[in-house]
Design an enzyme around this catalytic site. Structure first.
Site, short mmCIF file in Angstrom:
data_model
loop_
_atom_site.label_atom_id
_atom_site.label_comp_id
_atom_site.label_asym_id
_atom_site.label_seq_id
_atom_site.Cartn_x
_atom_site.Cartn_y
_atom_site.Cartn_z
N ILE A 21 125.80 48.06 -66.42
CA ILE A 21 127.23 48.06 -66.12
C ILE A 21 127.59 49.40 -65.48
O ILE A 21 127.67 50.43 -66.14
CB ILE A 21 128.08 47.82 -67.38
CG1 ILE A 21 127.78 46.42 -67.91
CG2 ILE A 21 129.56 47.95 -67.04
CD1 ILE A 21 128.57 46.04 -69.14
N HIS A 22 127.77 49.36 -64.16
CA HIS A 22 128.21 50.53 -63.40
C HIS A 22 129.61 50.24 -62.90
O HIS A 22 130.28 49.34 -63.41
CB HIS A 22 127.20 50.85 -62.28
CG HIS A 22 126.89 49.68 -61.40
ND1 HIS A 22 127.63 49.37 -60.29
CD2 HIS A 22 125.93 48.72 -61.50
CE1 HIS A 22 127.13 48.28 -59.72
NE2 HIS A 22 126.10 47.86 -60.44
N ALA A 23 130.09 50.95 -61.89
CA ALA A 23 131.48 50.84 -61.45
C ALA A 23 131.88 49.42 -61.04
O ALA A 23 132.94 48.93 -61.44
CB ALA A 23 131.74 51.81 -60.31
#
Length: 88
Positions: A14-16
């Protein structure tokens, strides 16, 4: 209350972009939507909160949803995780 276990299935975790998708989807519903990982509990409607969980590939997260539209909200968030946030 609806409670489900979801697994981060996309390789990048889960990144931006996934955090934004989660928050945008969560904000469509009036229910309270919480993500829990180990000792971290965050509001799914907050992009920064979701990012700070630092959830990598294969991390298991507890999704808790409570409110008038909890079933629909839980299903929408669950489907984001299952679709790998449309990244793969």
């Amino acid at each position: 209350m609806v409670e489900k276990l979801v697994t981060v299935r996309n390789r990048a975790g889960i990144h931006a972009r996934p955090a934004a998708l989660i928050a945008q989807t969560a904000n469509k519903y009036s229910s309270e939507i919480i993500l829990e990982r180990e000792s971290a509990t965050v509001n799914a409607k907050s992009i920064m909160g979701v990012i700070t969980m630092a959830a990598g590939y294969n991390t298991v997260i507890t999704l808790k949803v409570e409110g008038a539209d909890e079933t629909e909200a839980a299903e929408a968030i669950y489907n984001l995780f299952e679709s790998k946030f449309e990244e793969e």
